[in-house]
Design a protein around this motif. Structure first.
Motif: not given
Length: 245
Positions: A152-153, A39-41, A182-183, A30-31
């Motif tokens: 994250d990245e 707001g991801k972090s 993951l972002s 899932t990305a």
């Protein structure tokens, strides 16, 4: 299973998360996508017990992160690189993480080997490149052989060979029944690995679904992203558009 429901968070009087909700399921990558400041972090920090929400829930395997006795055995995470002190060696850092979670010391060498740092394990982290730091962060995330990975990245700083290696590792984890969340800002990479997408903009979910569902009606994931988030694409600034489901 990672389950986030109606997550809200205020910071300095500003609503940074507004009813955020989605799932990351076993066997799938899932990305989590969004512009800087979307707001991801904040979402990932709440999920991993690094910050508190004002409302809603964020669960891993049906439990809040803070309630997990040995969290690394349930979820491995990497936020902001390796998290290691520059003066420590990679082996010492991973050994400390293992000891803090009751993980046998023998796993240290195994994970360093798996991420390609076996020969650099006794080198101080301050001498590592950005890509090597990413590999070190992943080594710590893999220590407990967790069912879920939250990254994250993860390909930040990796060369093309490293990106290909990371893609294979994450795909393999999902194919074995694990959960990967993951972002990333690399749309091409996301399109090549993700099964499901969650797009956030302005603290609210703009879209969620399979890759095909989210990109339907758009020539590419990049075009869908700019349209959904109102971000400035190649043609200039876009208007705010919401397509939550």
């Amino acid at each position: 299973m990672i389950t986030i429901e109606q997550l809200t968070k205020r910071r300095g009087g500003r609503l940074v998360l507004d009813g955020v909700g989605f799932e990351a399921r076993p066997g799938r990558v899932t990305a989590f996508l969004g512009p800087n400041g979307a707001g991801k972090s904040s979402t990932l920090r709440v999920l991993l017990g690094l910050d508190r929400a004002d409302g809603g829930t964020a669960l891993v395997g049906g439990r809040p992160y803070r309630s997990l006795r040995d969290p690394l055995r349930t979820v491995g995470s990497m936020l902001d690189g390796s998290g290691a002190h520059r003066s420590r060696t990679a082996r010492a850092h991973v050994a400390w993480v293992a000891r803090s979670n009751g993980i046998p010391r023998g796993r240290v060498g195994e994970v360093l080997e798996r991420v390609g740092l076996a020969d650099a394990g006794r080198r101080r982290v301050g001498r590592y490149s950005l890509g090597m730091g990413q590999r070190l962060g992943l080594a710590a995330a893999l220590l407990g052989e967790p069912e879920a990975l939250v990254l994250d990245e993860p390909v930040n700083g990796l060369d093309p060979e490293g990106i290909r290696w990371m893609r294979g590792l994450l795909r393999g984890h999902a194919d074995a029944g694990g959960t990967v969340l993951l972002s990333s800002h690399l749309m091409g990479e996301v399109a090549g690995i993700a099964d499901d997408l969650v797009v956030i903009a302005g603290g609210r979910i703009a879209a969620r679904g399979t890759l095909d569902e989210v990109t339907a009606g758009h020539p590419s994931l990049e075009d869908a992203f700019f349209s959904l988030t109102g971000a400035a694409g190649p043609g200039g600034a876009g208007g705010a558009e919401e397509a939550g489901r």
